[in-house]
Enzyme design. Structure first.
Site, PDB file in Angstrom:
ATOM      1  CE  LYS A 125      20.812 -55.264 -46.725  1.00 28.48           C
ATOM      2  NZ  LYS A 125      21.796 -55.622 -45.686  1.00 28.48           N
ATOM      3  CG  ASP A 165      19.445 -54.287 -43.242  1.00 31.25           C
ATOM      4  OD1 ASP A 165      20.637 -54.592 -43.153  1.00 31.25           O
ATOM      5  OD2 ASP A 165      19.082 -53.087 -43.311  1.00 31.25           O
TER       6      ASP A 165
HETATM    7  P1  NDP Z   1      16.624 -52.625 -36.496  1.00 31.38           P
HETATM    8  O1  NDP Z   1      15.443 -52.337 -37.326  1.00 31.38           O
HETATM    9  O2  NDP Z   1      16.571 -53.733 -35.517  1.00 31.38           O
HETATM   10  O3  NDP Z   1      17.064 -51.316 -35.689  1.00 31.38           O
HETATM   11  C1  NDP Z   1      17.369 -50.137 -36.353  1.00 31.38           C
HETATM   12  C2  NDP Z   1      17.717 -49.086 -35.327  1.00 31.38           C
HETATM   13  O4  NDP Z   1      18.277 -47.944 -35.997  1.00 31.38           O
HETATM   14  C3  NDP Z   1      16.499 -48.577 -34.583  1.00 31.38           C
HETATM   15  O5  NDP Z   1      16.871 -48.149 -33.307  1.00 31.38           O
HETATM   16  C4  NDP Z   1      16.070 -47.395 -35.457  1.00 31.38           C
HETATM   17  O6  NDP Z   1      15.310 -46.425 -34.772  1.00 31.38           O
HETATM   18  C5  NDP Z   1      17.397 -46.831 -35.878  1.00 31.38           C
HETATM   19  N1  NDP Z   1      17.247 -46.170 -37.172  1.00 31.38           N
HETATM   20  C6  NDP Z   1      16.858 -46.733 -38.336  1.00 31.38           C
HETATM   21  N2  NDP Z   1      16.785 -45.828 -39.327  1.00 31.38           N
HETATM   22  C7  NDP Z   1      17.126 -44.672 -38.768  1.00 31.38           C
HETATM   23  C8  NDP Z   1      17.248 -43.347 -39.275  1.00 31.38           C
HETATM   24  N3  NDP Z   1      16.962 -43.056 -40.560  1.00 31.38           N
HETATM   25  N4  NDP Z   1      17.645 -42.380 -38.400  1.00 31.38           N
HETATM   26  C9  NDP Z   1      17.919 -42.686 -37.100  1.00 31.38           C
HETATM   27  N5  NDP Z   1      17.819 -43.924 -36.579  1.00 31.38           N
HETATM   28  C10 NDP Z   1      17.436 -44.886 -37.392  1.00 31.38           C
HETATM   29  O7  NDP Z   1      17.823 -52.839 -37.514  1.00 31.38           O
HETATM   30  P2  NDP Z   1      19.231 -53.565 -37.293  1.00 31.38           P
HETATM   31  O8  NDP Z   1      19.701 -53.366 -35.897  1.00 31.38           O
HETATM   32  O9  NDP Z   1      19.126 -54.918 -37.834  1.00 31.38           O
HETATM   33  O10 NDP Z   1      20.161 -52.746 -38.297  1.00 31.38           O
HETATM   34  C11 NDP Z   1      20.892 -51.583 -37.890  1.00 31.38           C
HETATM   35  C12 NDP Z   1      22.027 -51.342 -38.872  1.00 31.38           C
HETATM   36  O11 NDP Z   1      22.892 -52.476 -38.882  1.00 31.38           O
HETATM   37  C13 NDP Z   1      21.621 -51.130 -40.320  1.00 31.38           C
HETATM   38  O12 NDP Z   1      22.534 -50.237 -40.927  1.00 31.38           O
HETATM   39  C14 NDP Z   1      21.791 -52.505 -40.929  1.00 31.38           C
HETATM   40  O13 NDP Z   1      21.969 -52.436 -42.328  1.00 31.38           O
HETATM   41  C15 NDP Z   1      23.042 -52.955 -40.213  1.00 31.38           C
HETATM   42  N6  NDP Z   1      23.297 -54.389 -40.153  1.00 31.38           N
HETATM   43  C16 NDP Z   1      22.376 -55.257 -39.679  1.00 31.38           C
HETATM   44  C17 NDP Z   1      22.657 -56.602 -39.606  1.00 31.38           C
HETATM   45  C18 NDP Z   1      21.709 -57.584 -39.022  1.00 31.38           C
HETATM   46  O14 NDP Z   1      22.064 -58.750 -38.921  1.00 31.38           O
HETATM   47  N7  NDP Z   1      20.515 -57.190 -38.586  1.00 31.38           N
HETATM   48  C19 NDP Z   1      23.935 -57.135 -40.106  1.00 31.38           C
HETATM   49  C20 NDP Z   1      24.876 -56.135 -40.505  1.00 31.38           C
HETATM   50  C21 NDP Z   1      24.541 -54.810 -40.552  1.00 31.38           C
HETATM   51  P3  NDP Z   1      13.712 -46.358 -34.996  1.00 31.38           P
HETATM   52  O15 NDP Z   1      13.151 -47.527 -34.280  1.00 31.38           O
HETATM   53  O16 NDP Z   1      13.317 -45.049 -34.416  1.00 31.38           O
HETATM   54  O17 NDP Z   1      13.503 -46.424 -36.489  1.00 31.38           O
HETATM   55  O1  2IT Z   2      23.962 -56.082 -43.673  1.00 31.91           O
HETATM   56  C1  2IT Z   2      23.995 -57.291 -43.397  1.00 31.91           C
HETATM   57  O2  2IT Z   2      25.047 -57.952 -43.458  1.00 31.91           O
HETATM   58  C2  2IT Z   2      22.764 -57.942 -42.967  1.00 31.91           C
HETATM   59  N1  2IT Z   2      21.731 -57.282 -42.864  1.00 31.91           N
HETATM   60  C3  2IT Z   2      22.746 -59.414 -42.683  1.00 31.91           C
HETATM   61  C4  2IT Z   2      22.596 -60.186 -43.954  1.00 31.91           C
HETATM   62  C5  2IT Z   2      22.392 -61.667 -43.792  1.00 31.91           C
HETATM   63  O3  2IT Z   2      22.173 -62.298 -44.836  1.00 31.91           O
HETATM   64  O4  2IT Z   2      22.447 -62.209 -42.690  1.00 31.91           O
END
Ligand code: NDP
Ligand code: 2IT
Length: 445
Positions: A125, A165
């Site tokens: 990561k 992420d």
């Molecule tokens: P994005 O940046 O697309 O979206 C993040 C969302 O979460 C936004 O709505 C943001 O709000 C909110 N958020 C972030 N930080 C905070 C905080 N401290 N308090 C409240 N709300 C918060 O990220 P992703 O959708 O990609 O990721 C979301 C989660 O999913 C994370 O935990 C990530 O690690 C996990 N994840 C992502 C994957 C991926 O493929 N993208 C895969 C697996 C897991 P705001 O805009 O106001 O910051």
């Molecule tokens: O938390 C996760 O699994 C991710 N942000 C996606 C990682 C990836 O390599 O697609």
């Protein structure tokens, strides 16, 4: 003291103040007690001591210039945690809260999640404490170019493959990949995943994490003779994972009534207007409260955590770590929640997760429930290696099958160790077993 406790004490001593890392390690180690009892050789070969220590941690300076000519310095990280079963694989997070402990917790989780996918990817990561909010596209580009100028020498399609992420989506991956390509003077498409479709991206990668979480949720429900159709759903966040979890819930005939960002949440009793949400959040990068300008009948609250007080059958925390605590879990339970599936990484505190399980709420832990994103990243790597691309339907079908397999593996592993129905333990054990077998075979390293 048991071997597991001994290792945990060392982790706390060696990594002071890294609370999220301690939390992630504690959960996994607790699940592994019965596995260690069965395998005394793991203690003899100090397997857990090795698995909790990253193979390599890289910290670097990221200087960049804003549109007004001011110079800023951020800190970049890449933690290459475990490569026993394949190249390090895991996303990059750009958020002001990023520090080494956060990246280590995410990298540690990634080892077991990636193993669960059944595909040959190790765990890693990275990210930066850079805050993308309010930055222009040019500023984002200059930051990404500076970040990659250092990172490029540490990654590669067979070495370490970053992706997105929080704060890193298609736009950022494009800039990062562009800089990597210039530095290497080569097309090594498999060095990053989540790329745009014209330059080696996979169809369905954008949708994969959210879709996968809902496929996993659907497996949990159907196993109990229930279905998504007609259920009321609450999804925290409104980023990549949340938006596509919402889309898949709606396709299954469920009604998503609330979504959030870090400023507040929207409640729409008629069901979230997803096309509007995607336009506002993904395209225009606006705040969620703007939703009300188009749907005045919807309600907006400035307390994002109060989203857990909305009555629902299914809760999908898809924003960030520790966004759902024990009190909030108690309110969800009081309101009759049936199942929780974690789209985000470690969104429930340890106490919240235990409370759900104690009340027989079906609980899909992050490592299992959100593994569809990285699984589809691995499918993107496969397509890049083949110099070929699958259709959306082909990738989606593979994703669906992978999520069903992860559910079965996690369920069976829990059963095997006398922990029937405990998918937290089941996912940790099933993910660990493959990595452990590989590490034992590879000699002491
Ligand atoms: P994005 O940046 O697309 O979206 C993040 C969302 O979460 C936004 O709505 C943001 O709000 C909110 N958020 C972030 N930080 C905070 C905080 N401290 N308090 C409240 N709300 C918060 O990220 P992703 O959708 O990609 O990721 C979301 C989660 O999913 C994370 O935990 C990530 O690690 C996990 N994840 C992502 C994957 C991926 O493929 N993208 C895969 C697996 C897991 P705001 O805009 O106001 O910051
Ligand atoms: O938390 C996760 O699994 C991710 N942000 C996606 C990682 C990836 O390599 O697609």
């Amino acid at each position: 003291m048991s071997y597991v406790q001994e290792v945990f004490e060392t982790v706390k001593r060696r990594n002071p103040g890294e609370l999220e890392f301690h939390q992630a390690v504690a959960e996994v180690l607790e699940s592994l007690e019965p596995v260690i009892d069965k395998h005394p050789e793991y203690r003899e070969f100090r397997l857990l001591d090795r698995i909790v220590e990253p193979e390599r941690q890289i910290i670097f300076r990221v200087p960049w210039e804003d549109d007004l000519g001011n110079i800023h310095v951020n800190r970049g990280f890449r933690v290459q945690f475990n490569s026993a079963i394949g190249p390090y694989k895991g996303g990059l997070r750009f958020h002001p809260s990023v520090n080494l402990g956060i990246i280590k917790f995410l990298g540690f989780e990634q080892i077991f999640k990636n193993s669960l996918t059944g595909l040959p990817i190790g765990g890693g990561k990275g990210g930066s404490d850079f805050d993308p909010k309010g930055k222009s596209d040019r500023e984002i580009m200059r930051f990404c170019q500076s970040f990659m100028s250092e990172l490029a020498q540490h990654i590669g399609p067979d070495v370490d493959v970053p992706a997105g992420d929080i704060g890193v989506g298609g736009r950022e991956i494009g800039f990062l990949y562009g800089q990597y390509k210039r530095l290497k003077n080569a097309t090594e498409a498999g060095v990053l995943t989540g790329k745009g479709i014209p330059f080696g991206g996979s169809l369905a990668r954008t949708e994969a994490t959210g879709y996968g979480t809902v496929y996993f949720l659907n497996e949990m429900l159907t196993d109990k003779g229930l279905e998504l159709k007609g259920k009321t759903v609450v999804i925290s966040g409104s980023g990549n994972v949340s938006l596509y979890a919402c889309k898949k819930c709606q396709e299954y005939g469920a009604k998503v009534v609330a979504m959030s960002d870090s400023n507040g949440y929207i409640y729409d009793k008629n069901g979230i207007d997803l096309n509007l949400m995607i336009r506002l959040k993904e395209i225009e990068r606006k705040r969620i409260k703007e939703y009300k300008n188009y749907h005045p009948e919807a309600e907006y609250s400035e307390n994002c955590r109060a989203i857990w007080s909305v009555k629902c059958d299914l809760a999908l925390p898809c924003a960030t770590q520790n966004e759902l605590n024990e009190q909030e879990a108690a309110v969800l339970i009081e309101n009759g929640v049936i199942a929780v599936a974690e789209g985000a990484n470690m969104p429930s505190t340890a106490e919240a997760a235990k409370l759900f399980q104690a009340h027989k709420v079906m609980f899909g832990p992050a490592k299992a429930a959100n593994a569809g994103g990285v699984a589809t990243s691995a499918l993107e790597m496969s397509q890049n290696s083949m110099r070929y691309s699958w259709t959306f339907a082909e990738v989606d079908q593979k994703l669906h099958q992978i999520m069903a397999n992860i559910y079965t593996m996690s369920k069976n592993a829990a059963q095997e160790f006398g922990l029937e129905g405990n998918l937290i333990a089941g996912a940790n054990i099933a993910g660990f077993q493959k990595v452990a077998a590989a590490m034992m075979a590879l000699g002491i390293y």
